[in-house]
Design an enzyme around this catalytic site. Structure first.
Site, PDB file in Angstrom:
ATOM      1  N   GLU A 163      -3.136   7.434  -4.802  1.00 25.10           N
ATOM      2  CA  GLU A 163      -3.490   6.974  -6.144  1.00 25.10           C
ATOM      3  C   GLU A 163      -4.964   7.224  -6.450  1.00 25.10           C
ATOM      4  O   GLU A 163      -5.775   7.194  -5.529  1.00 25.10           O
ATOM      5  CB  GLU A 163      -3.129   5.490  -6.307  1.00 25.10           C
ATOM      6  CG  GLU A 163      -3.736   4.549  -5.292  1.00 25.10           C
ATOM      7  CD  GLU A 163      -3.164   3.137  -5.399  1.00 25.10           C
ATOM      8  OE1 GLU A 163      -1.946   2.964  -5.262  1.00 25.10           O
ATOM      9  OE2 GLU A 163      -3.970   2.214  -5.602  1.00 25.10           O
ATOM     10  N   HIS A 203      -0.974   0.181 -10.098  1.00 26.95           N
ATOM     11  CA  HIS A 203      -1.628  -0.774  -9.184  1.00 26.95           C
ATOM     12  C   HIS A 203      -2.206  -1.969  -9.962  1.00 26.95           C
ATOM     13  O   HIS A 203      -3.428  -2.200  -9.958  1.00 26.95           O
ATOM     14  CB  HIS A 203      -2.718  -0.075  -8.365  1.00 26.95           C
ATOM     15  CG  HIS A 203      -3.058  -0.810  -7.097  1.00 26.95           C
ATOM     16  ND1 HIS A 203      -3.471  -0.193  -5.947  1.00 26.95           N
ATOM     17  CD2 HIS A 203      -3.058  -2.135  -6.796  1.00 26.95           C
ATOM     18  CE1 HIS A 203      -3.710  -1.095  -5.006  1.00 26.95           C
ATOM     19  NE2 HIS A 203      -3.471  -2.293  -5.503  1.00 26.95           N
ATOM     20  N   ARG A 221       0.860  -1.180   0.000  1.00 31.83           N
ATOM     21  CA  ARG A 221       0.000   0.000   0.000  1.00 31.83           C
ATOM     22  C   ARG A 221       0.897   1.229   0.000  1.00 31.83           C
ATOM     23  O   ARG A 221       1.943   1.249   0.671  1.00 31.83           O
ATOM     24  CB  ARG A 221      -0.872   0.037   1.266  1.00 31.83           C
ATOM     25  CG  ARG A 221      -2.052  -0.907   1.239  1.00 31.83           C
ATOM     26  CD  ARG A 221      -3.129  -0.427   0.253  1.00 31.83           C
ATOM     27  NE  ARG A 221      -4.290  -1.307   0.229  1.00 31.83           N
ATOM     28  CZ  ARG A 221      -4.471  -2.304  -0.631  1.00 31.83           C
ATOM     29  NH1 ARG A 221      -3.574  -2.555  -1.566  1.00 31.83           N
ATOM     30  NH2 ARG A 221      -5.572  -3.043  -0.588  1.00 31.83           N
TER      31      ARG A 221
HETATM   32  C1  8YV Z   1      -6.743  -4.119  -6.159  1.00 37.49           C
HETATM   33  C2  8YV Z   1      -5.528  -4.815  -4.024  1.00 37.49           C
HETATM   34  O1  8YV Z   1      -6.561  -2.854  -5.728  1.00 37.49           O
HETATM   35  O2  8YV Z   1      -6.265  -6.915  -3.292  1.00 37.49           O
HETATM   36  C3  8YV Z   1      -5.933  -5.783  -2.975  1.00 37.49           C
HETATM   37  O3  8YV Z   1      -5.896  -5.437  -1.791  1.00 37.49           O
HETATM   38  O4  8YV Z   1      -4.970  -3.833  -3.718  1.00 37.49           O
HETATM   39  C4  8YV Z   1      -5.807  -5.094  -5.476  1.00 37.49           C
HETATM   40  O5  8YV Z   1      -5.982  -6.385  -5.762  1.00 37.49           O
HETATM   41  C5  8YV Z   1      -8.201  -4.219  -6.129  1.00 37.49           C
HETATM   42  O6  8YV Z   1      -8.727  -4.459  -4.860  1.00 37.49           O
HETATM   43  C6  8YV Z   1      -8.843  -4.970  -7.208  1.00 37.49           C
HETATM   44  O7  8YV Z   1     -10.222  -4.875  -7.221  1.00 37.49           O
END
Ligand code: 8YV
Length: 310
Positions: free
Chosen positions: A259, A277, A230
């Site tokens: 972001e 990301h 993160r």
């Molecule tokens: C994507 C993520 O941002 O799984 C997570 O925590 O950061 C990523 O896989 C996202 O949630 C995809 O929808």
């Protein structure tokens, strides 16, 4: 049967979202305006769908007195106020396991992209610079130490891949684990011993700005920072300063503090390899993540045990 009203803060992946819409009464809440109109819906909202970056605050929960379950299409749930959910008896699910390999692949790609200067090499040919002379030499990975912060499922999958590339693995996490890698009791010690410092820990208050000026100084002028966790784990202004003053060598980042907005100093920096990301962003993985969300919702409303409760 009445389809349960479901607040959609982020749609599920394309292969799954139509199935969600068939089974649930979806209320679009992907913009502030649509959220406001969804919240005034006469139907009691019983479920909420979001992703890894979704923010759910007590103020939002106060407007959802009938909410029973939040399902996140993502493994991270640092945007969810978990104590507030627990206090209200709201259940939470995420999507562990199904994304582990893809995220570990991206961490590995960033290690290779930074060490072998692959982005610059690609640009070199797009600029047709080869006729003017060869591309400068890069650095070999083998024998280098990869220090992994957070040896959970994803951290372990990264360790497997980097071991195969001939790297030595060290790690820091809350407790030592039964793994054949060197444990460092502090992040400072891990950073000091690492050529590549790889962040694979959860986000949230416990890890906020763990990587600060002191950790970057310990990583040192030949060190590389890789972040697939993160953006909040890194003090971004301190990182930019470290890059600009050669306190560290380079960075490979898939996540950012604010972001999708990046500081111009990072966008412009020649020794920053940046990805939008994309850790879990394959059709296969996102479809599996979406299916898991749907399965969790169906399990909840059928009175069955949740598949992946938090
Ligand atoms: C994507 C993520 O941002 O799984 C997570 O925590 O950061 C990523 O896989 C996202 O949630 C995809 O929808």
């Amino acid at each position: 049967m009445v389809r349960p009203a479901t607040l959609v803060l982020a749609p599920l992946p394309p292969a799954i979202h139509p199935l969600l819409e068939q089974q649930f009464h979806c209320l679009d809440a992907t913009s502030p305006a649509s959220l406001a109109s969804a919240l005034s819906s006469p139907q009691p909202i019983r479920a909420l769908v979001g992703h890894g970056s979704t923010q759910v605050t007590p103020a939002l929960l106060d407007q959802l007195p009938h909410l029973e379950i939040i399902t996140l299409c993502g493994v991270g749930y640092d945007g969810i106020d978990l104590p507030a959910c627990r206090a209200r008896g709201i259940r939470l699910t995420n999507t562990p396991d199904v994304l582990t390999d893809d995220v570990a692949d991206i961490a590995t790609a960033l290690v290779l992209m930074t060490s072998r200067r692959l982005v610059e090499a690609n640009r070199f040919l797009h600029q047709n610079a080869w006729p003017n002379g060869p591309f400068p030499l890069a650095s070999a990975l083998r024998g280098n130490t990869a220090g992994i912060l957070g040896l959970g499922r994803i951290g372990k999958a990264i360790a497997t891949r980097l071991t195969a590339l001939g790297m030595t693995i060290a790690y820091h996490s809350r407790n030592p684990q039964p793994v054949p890698h060197t444990y460092h009791p502090t992040l400072l010690e891990l950073a000091t011993e690492s050529d590549f410092l790889i962040l694979a820990c959860p986000g949230g208050p416990a890890t906020h700005h763990l990587v600060d000026a002191q950790i970057l100084a310990a990583l040192g002028p030949t060190g590389t920072l890789i972040n697939i966790a993160r953006g909040s784990v890194v003090d971004e202004p301190a990182l930019i300063h470290a890059l600009e003053t050669n306190l560290i060598h380079n960075v490979g980042l898939d996540v950012f503090e604010n972001e999708p907005h990046l500081p111009p100093a990072l966008i412009d920096h020649p020794r920053a390899v940046l990805l939008p990301h994309v850790g879990s962003a394959t059709t296969e993985t996102r479809t599996a993540m979406g299916q898991l969300c749907l399965d969790n919702l169906n399990a909840h409303f059928a009175g069955q045990p949740l598949l992946t409760p938090v």
